[in-house]
Design an enzyme around this catalytic site. Structure first.
Site, PDB file in Angstrom:
ATOM      1  N   ARG A  74     -33.087  53.064  27.735  1.00 29.47           N
ATOM      2  CA  ARG A  74     -34.420  53.015  27.108  1.00 29.47           C
ATOM      3  C   ARG A  74     -35.457  53.021  28.257  1.00 29.47           C
ATOM      4  O   ARG A  74     -35.462  52.490  29.130  1.00 29.47           O
ATOM      5  CB  ARG A  74     -34.611  51.629  26.311  1.00 29.47           C
ATOM      6  CG  ARG A  74     -36.037  51.363  25.822  1.00 29.47           C
ATOM      7  CD  ARG A  74     -36.346  49.952  25.342  1.00 29.47           C
ATOM      8  NE  ARG A  74     -35.813  50.022  23.817  1.00 29.47           N
ATOM      9  CZ  ARG A  74     -35.638  48.860  23.130  1.00 29.47           C
ATOM     10  NH1 ARG A  74     -36.123  47.696  23.801  1.00 29.47           N
ATOM     11  NH2 ARG A  74     -35.046  48.767  21.859  1.00 29.47           N
TER      12      ARG A  74
ATOM     13  N   ARG B  82     -39.449  35.711  25.531  1.00 29.63           N
ATOM     14  CA  ARG B  82     -39.142  36.631  24.639  1.00 29.63           C
ATOM     15  C   ARG B  82     -39.835  37.861  24.886  1.00 29.63           C
ATOM     16  O   ARG B  82     -40.505  38.001  25.768  1.00 29.63           O
ATOM     17  CB  ARG B  82     -39.555  36.105  23.174  1.00 29.63           C
ATOM     18  CG  ARG B  82     -38.674  36.357  21.956  1.00 29.63           C
ATOM     19  CD  ARG B  82     -37.452  35.841  21.764  1.00 29.63           C
ATOM     20  NE  ARG B  82     -36.618  36.082  20.540  1.00 29.63           N
ATOM     21  CZ  ARG B  82     -36.002  37.196  20.136  1.00 29.63           C
ATOM     22  NH1 ARG B  82     -35.970  38.289  20.827  1.00 29.63           N
ATOM     23  NH2 ARG B  82     -35.500  37.019  18.975  1.00 29.63           N
ATOM     24  N   LYS B  83     -39.529  38.884  24.057  1.00 26.41           N
ATOM     25  CA  LYS B  83     -40.254  40.369  24.363  1.00 26.41           C
ATOM     26  C   LYS B  83     -41.674  40.139  24.170  1.00 26.41           C
ATOM     27  O   LYS B  83     -42.009  39.345  23.361  1.00 26.41           O
ATOM     28  CB  LYS B  83     -39.749  41.212  23.292  1.00 26.41           C
ATOM     29  CG  LYS B  83     -39.941  40.940  21.871  1.00 26.41           C
ATOM     30  CD  LYS B  83     -39.441  42.065  20.923  1.00 26.41           C
ATOM     31  CE  LYS B  83     -39.609  43.447  21.062  1.00 26.41           C
ATOM     32  NZ  LYS B  83     -39.610  44.111  19.674  1.00 26.41           N
TER      33      LYS B  83
ATOM     34  N   GLY C  51     -33.295  49.340   9.715  1.00 24.21           N
ATOM     35  CA  GLY C  51     -31.699  48.715   9.282  1.00 24.21           C
ATOM     36  C   GLY C  51     -31.557  47.308   9.111  1.00 24.21           C
ATOM     37  O   GLY C  51     -30.532  47.085   8.540  1.00 24.21           O
TER      38      GLY C  51
ATOM     39  N   CYS D 101     -37.577  46.856  13.425  1.00 24.81           N
ATOM     40  CA  CYS D 101     -37.993  48.013  14.367  1.00 24.81           C
ATOM     41  C   CYS D 101     -38.626  49.244  13.897  1.00 24.81           C
ATOM     42  O   CYS D 101     -39.335  49.879  14.424  1.00 24.81           O
ATOM     43  CB  CYS D 101     -36.807  48.444  15.126  1.00 24.81           C
ATOM     44  SG  CYS D 101     -35.949  46.952  16.010  1.00 24.81           S
ATOM     45  N   GLY D 102     -38.138  49.260  12.504  1.00 28.62           N
ATOM     46  CA  GLY D 102     -38.996  50.748  11.809  1.00 28.62           C
ATOM     47  C   GLY D 102     -40.116  50.203  11.170  1.00 28.62           C
ATOM     48  O   GLY D 102     -40.318  51.053  10.266  1.00 28.62           O
TER      49      GLY D 102
HETATM   50 FE1  SRM Z   1     -36.396  46.668  18.114  1.00 25.85          FE
HETATM   51  C1  SRM Z   1     -33.795  44.640  19.074  1.00 25.85           C
HETATM   52  C2  SRM Z   1     -34.289  49.395  18.548  1.00 25.85           C
HETATM   53  C3  SRM Z   1     -38.968  49.030  18.133  1.00 25.85           C
HETATM   54  C4  SRM Z   1     -38.278  44.230  16.872  1.00 25.85           C
HETATM   55  N1  SRM Z   1     -34.419  46.837  18.783  1.00 25.85           N
HETATM   56  C5  SRM Z   1     -33.649  45.824  19.026  1.00 25.85           C
HETATM   57  C6  SRM Z   1     -32.372  46.399  19.932  1.00 25.85           C
HETATM   58  C7  SRM Z   1     -32.506  46.239  21.129  1.00 25.85           C
HETATM   59  C8  SRM Z   1     -31.282  45.624  19.283  1.00 25.85           C
HETATM   60  C9  SRM Z   1     -29.733  46.096  19.963  1.00 25.85           C
HETATM   61  O1  SRM Z   1     -29.625  45.434  21.274  1.00 25.85           O
HETATM   62  O2  SRM Z   1     -29.076  46.814  19.480  1.00 25.85           O
HETATM   63  C10 SRM Z   1     -32.304  47.782  19.022  1.00 25.85           C
HETATM   64  C11 SRM Z   1     -31.542  48.901  19.673  1.00 25.85           C
HETATM   65  C12 SRM Z   1     -30.805  49.797  18.813  1.00 25.85           C
HETATM   66  C13 SRM Z   1     -30.537  51.112  19.658  1.00 25.85           C
HETATM   67  O3  SRM Z   1     -29.523  51.297  20.012  1.00 25.85           O
HETATM   68  O4  SRM Z   1     -31.312  51.967  19.581  1.00 25.85           O
HETATM   69  C14 SRM Z   1     -33.841  48.282  18.829  1.00 25.85           C
HETATM   70  N2  SRM Z   1     -36.792  48.799  18.302  1.00 25.85           N
HETATM   71  C15 SRM Z   1     -35.732  49.761  18.448  1.00 25.85           C
HETATM   72  C16 SRM Z   1     -36.314  51.144  18.476  1.00 25.85           C
HETATM   73  C17 SRM Z   1     -35.299  51.846  19.270  1.00 25.85           C
HETATM   74  C18 SRM Z   1     -36.225  51.318  17.105  1.00 25.85           C
HETATM   75  C19 SRM Z   1     -36.630  53.010  16.903  1.00 25.85           C
HETATM   76  O5  SRM Z   1     -35.598  53.523  16.374  1.00 25.85           O
HETATM   77  O6  SRM Z   1     -37.700  53.269  17.336  1.00 25.85           O
HETATM   78  C20 SRM Z   1     -37.626  50.787  19.085  1.00 25.85           C
HETATM   79  C21 SRM Z   1     -37.903  50.645  20.536  1.00 25.85           C
HETATM   80  C22 SRM Z   1     -39.127  50.668  21.025  1.00 25.85           C
HETATM   81  C23 SRM Z   1     -39.343  50.765  22.329  1.00 25.85           C
HETATM   82  O7  SRM Z   1     -39.459  51.881  22.984  1.00 25.85           O
HETATM   83  O8  SRM Z   1     -39.366  49.680  23.192  1.00 25.85           O
HETATM   84  C24 SRM Z   1     -37.790  49.176  18.559  1.00 25.85           C
HETATM   85  N3  SRM Z   1     -38.259  46.503  17.671  1.00 25.85           N
HETATM   86  C25 SRM Z   1     -39.313  47.727  17.655  1.00 25.85           C
HETATM   87  C26 SRM Z   1     -40.219  47.114  16.633  1.00 25.85           C
HETATM   88  C27 SRM Z   1     -41.756  48.063  16.428  1.00 25.85           C
HETATM   89  C28 SRM Z   1     -42.871  48.031  17.482  1.00 25.85           C
HETATM   90  O9  SRM Z   1     -42.686  47.571  18.700  1.00 25.85           O
HETATM   91  O10 SRM Z   1     -43.970  48.352  17.010  1.00 25.85           O
HETATM   92  C29 SRM Z   1     -40.289  45.701  16.455  1.00 25.85           C
HETATM   93  C30 SRM Z   1     -41.100  44.915  15.639  1.00 25.85           C
HETATM   94  C31 SRM Z   1     -42.352  44.631  16.478  1.00 25.85           C
HETATM   95  C32 SRM Z   1     -41.981  43.376  17.130  1.00 25.85           C
HETATM   96  O11 SRM Z   1     -41.151  43.405  18.083  1.00 25.85           O
HETATM   97  O12 SRM Z   1     -42.722  42.392  17.107  1.00 25.85           O
HETATM   98  C33 SRM Z   1     -38.797  45.534  16.765  1.00 25.85           C
HETATM   99  N4  SRM Z   1     -36.071  44.689  17.750  1.00 25.85           N
HETATM  100  C34 SRM Z   1     -37.214  43.934  17.125  1.00 25.85           C
HETATM  101  C35 SRM Z   1     -36.341  42.676  17.100  1.00 25.85           C
HETATM  102  C36 SRM Z   1     -36.968  41.346  16.471  1.00 25.85           C
HETATM  103  C37 SRM Z   1     -38.036  40.729  17.616  1.00 25.85           C
HETATM  104  C38 SRM Z   1     -38.113  39.321  17.233  1.00 25.85           C
HETATM  105  O13 SRM Z   1     -39.026  38.706  17.740  1.00 25.85           O
HETATM  106  O14 SRM Z   1     -37.255  38.533  16.557  1.00 25.85           O
HETATM  107  C39 SRM Z   1     -35.320  42.556  17.751  1.00 25.85           C
HETATM  108  C40 SRM Z   1     -34.100  41.671  18.057  1.00 25.85           C
HETATM  109  C41 SRM Z   1     -34.453  40.867  19.122  1.00 25.85           C
HETATM  110  O15 SRM Z   1     -35.376  40.986  19.901  1.00 25.85           O
HETATM  111  O16 SRM Z   1     -33.886  39.802  19.258  1.00 25.85           O
HETATM  112  C42 SRM Z   1     -35.027  43.938  18.165  1.00 25.85           C
HETATM  113 FE1  SF4 Z   2     -32.362  45.902  12.911  1.00 25.78          FE
HETATM  114 FE2  SF4 Z   2     -33.765  47.205  14.953  1.00 25.78          FE
HETATM  115 FE3  SF4 Z   2     -31.224  47.707  14.848  1.00 25.78          FE
HETATM  116 FE4  SF4 Z   2     -33.054  48.921  13.081  1.00 25.78          FE
HETATM  117  S1  SF4 Z   2     -32.844  49.284  15.253  1.00 25.78           S
HETATM  118  S2  SF4 Z   2     -30.779  47.901  12.564  1.00 25.78           S
HETATM  119  S3  SF4 Z   2     -34.319  47.250  12.664  1.00 25.78           S
HETATM  120  S4  SF4 Z   2     -32.245  45.634  15.319  1.00 25.78           S
END
Ligand code: SRM
Ligand code: SF4
Length: 514
Positions: A66, A180-181, A433, A438-439
């Site tokens: 990333r 956290r993030k 998903g 994240c979506g």
């Molecule tokens: Fe996300 C965790 C993908 C935007 C909320 N997110 C993850 C992980 C890293 C989980 C993992 O280790 O597998 C996913 C990686 C999967 C992969 O292989 O791609 C993942 N998040 C994404 C992306 C790639 C979705 C996308 O297809 O665009 C986005 C990457 C953004 C970036 O460039 O950094 C992405 N994630 C978001 C957003 C949207 C935003 O930021 O506008 C959110 C909701 C907003 C927020 O964070 O407040 C989001 N992701 C989460 C969470 C829930 C956070 C929480 O506080 O519980 C997780 C789980 C965690 O962090 O424990 C998570």
């Molecule tokens: Fe869940 Fe984020 Fe993985 Fe999508 S990319 S399946 S919302 S953790």
């Protein structure tokens, strides 16, 4: 209950206390030599994410990287470097534009990572601190410097915040152990093009003593809770944005709640302290008096999606927004986008939080030829009214949290619905998903959150349906209106929603009427 240091730490706090994530930077060459199979579990599964390297349990041995793309802006040279990285892996190599204006690379062999870092370094790219308990990619207005109606060009501020938090992309141990993030967004336009309301910290344009920003805090989504950001009652001048960001991230780092990982995002601290105390503490940390917010902000417009051809503020120049369905790119696609940017533009490519791309600085005289380029059949400037707005998280193809497959399904469903219906306006459908969101289904016209459903004694992939998300001016979050719909039953339900609530018409009927 207030937390104290003596109480039991969650497992992530323990692993960070044992060894800071950034320390794996020194070890990466040795790890790569020995192979990922030899790595200690926490280094492999968690600490590598401090370098932006993600072990994928779904595809063991094929890593994800990333990046950090501040304000979503890349040069064509940088794009070519990213394309070269994934080209080595043939069909397993791919890239995704993310919902934070960013790029993720897939299919990466672990042994190549030190070499990839060298390549990044040479062209000013970094993936540092892009995962786990760090500040995520900082989003900024995708039209910064192009839009005649913009109030502020966000590019420099976003870059400065990133440089501060990451030490110019080399890694900054001061900010590698947040609870956290943490998400930061800065918008300088009138249409809230970065979803300010869903960031832990957002700056939105507002006039008080001249131009500045009102500050929003605490927005976030998680499986447990989703909140829109709230006004901090603070207005800052542009030159104060970086230092205020630093102060707020420091407050989060030093006082954020760390016992329960499900209650660690900034809003939980604001709840615990109350907004007034939070503001007071920010003021102390900043070391200057905070000004109260401007009475109104300048977010006056509906959100634009930037798909299509538009004139820039620079006379004779245009930007072209390309629809990249669900953000998925191959190496060839990336080389091609880089080529278009070089041949027709200024060698710059931008990304939007809608997972699309913009090529700016195209001269009037070059527009017609650009529009005949074959890649524009795949990445259209005038896609269908559902395809132009569909967004999808990674889903089960690569993400082990996923409850359903998302990206392929999102495209297939969009195509099927566009075949059945005639739309009169874009409808934003977001797929995610799992409840991590994240979506961003909560910002969508129609949000689809993956779940498992029971049907006829079987467990199937399904979705909870969200509606009512509003973006741009007066943004608000949507809520769940229907739970547990099996994906195999979804198409007629979406069709019905589009017919009844979004003015769509059935294609055959319309044809018959003509
Ligand atoms: Fe996300 C965790 C993908 C935007 C909320 N997110 C993850 C992980 C890293 C989980 C993992 O280790 O597998 C996913 C990686 C999967 C992969 O292989 O791609 C993942 N998040 C994404 C992306 C790639 C979705 C996308 O297809 O665009 C986005 C990457 C953004 C970036 O460039 O950094 C992405 N994630 C978001 C957003 C949207 C935003 O930021 O506008 C959110 C909701 C907003 C927020 O964070 O407040 C989001 N992701 C989460 C969470 C829930 C956070 C929480 O506080 O519980 C997780 C789980 C965690 O962090 O424990 C998570
Ligand atoms: Fe869940 Fe984020 Fe993985 Fe999508 S990319 S399946 S919302 S953790």
């Amino acid at each position: 209950m207030t937390e104290t240091g003596s109480e039991k730490l969650n497992k992530f706090e323990k692993l960070k206390a044992e060894k800071d994530g950034l320390l794996v930077k020194q070890e990466i060459s040795e790890f790569a030599r020995q192979g990922w199979e030899a790595m200690e579990e926490n280094d492999l599964n968690h600490r590598l994410k401090w370098l932006g390297v993600f072990f994928r349990p779904v595809t063991p041995g094929k890593f994800m990287m990333r990046m950090r793309i501040p304000n979503g802006i890349l040069t064509s040279t940088q794009m070519c470097v990213l394309a070269e990285v994934i080209r080595r892996y043939d069909r397993e190599g791919s890239a995704d534009i993310t919902t934070r204006q960013n790029i993720q690379l897939r299919g990466i062999d672990f042994s190549d990572i030190p070499d990839i870092f060298n390549k990044f370094h040479k062209v000013g790219l970094t993936s540092i601190q892009s995962g786990m308990d760090n500040v995520r990619n900082i989003t900024g207005d995708p039209l910064a410097g192009l839009d005649a109606n913009e109030l502020y060009d966000t590019r420099e501020l976003v870059q400065q915040i990133q440089d501060l938090l990451t030490n110019g992309g080399e890694g900054n141990p001061e900010f590698t152990n947040l609870p956290r993030k943490f998400n930061i967004a800065v918008t300088g336009g009138k249409d809230n093009s970065i979803h300010a309301e869903i960031n832990d910290l957002a700056f939105v344009p507002a006039f008080k003593e001249g131009f500045g920003f009102n500050v929003l805090v605490g927005g976030f989504f998680s499986g447990k809770r989703c909140e829109a950001a709230i006004p901090l009652n603070v207005w800052v001048k542009p030159e104060e944005v970086v230092s205020l960001s630093k102060a707020i991230v420091e407050i989060f780092r030093d006082h954020g709640l760390r016992l329960n990982r499900q209650k660690a995002r900034l809003m939980w601290l604001i709840d615990e302290w109350g907004l007034e105390k939070f503001r007071d503490e920010v003021e102390k940390q900043w070391g200057k008096s905070l000004q109260t917010a401007a009475p109104k902000d300048e977010i006056d417009w509906e959100k634009r999606d930037h798909i299509g051809v538009y004139p820039q503020k620079q006379l004779g120049l245009n930007y072209v927004g390309l629809n990249i369905p669900v953000g998925r790119l191959s190496a060839d696609d990336m080389f091609e986008l880089a080529r278009l940017a070089e041949v027709y533009g200024s060698g710059e490519i931008r990304f939007t939080v809608e997972q699309n791309a913009i090529i700016p600085n195209i001269h009037d005289s070059a527009l017609n030829t650009l529009l005949t380029e074959p890649i524009l059949k795949k990445f259209s400037v005038s896609p269908g009214l559902l395809m132009r707005s569909v967004i999808s998280c990674t889903g089960a193809q690569f993400c082990n949290f996923a409850l359903i497959e998302t990206k392929k399904r999102a495209i297939a469903m969009t195509e099927a619905l566009e075949e059945e219906l005639i739309l009169s306006k874009p409808v934003r459908i977001h797929w995610t998903g799992c409840p991590n969101s994240c979506g961003q289904p909560q910002v969508a016209d129609i949000g689809l959150m993956g779940t498992k459903v029971r049907k006829n004694g079987q467990t199937l992939e399904g979705v909870d349906i969200y509606m009512g998300g509003k973006v741009g001016k007066d943004a608000r979050l949507g809520t769940c209106i229907q739970k547990s719909v099996a994906c195999e039953d979804l198409q007629p339900i979406l069709k019905d929603i589009l017919l009844k609530q979004f003015g769509a018409k059935v294609r055959e009927q319309t044809a018959a009427q003509i």
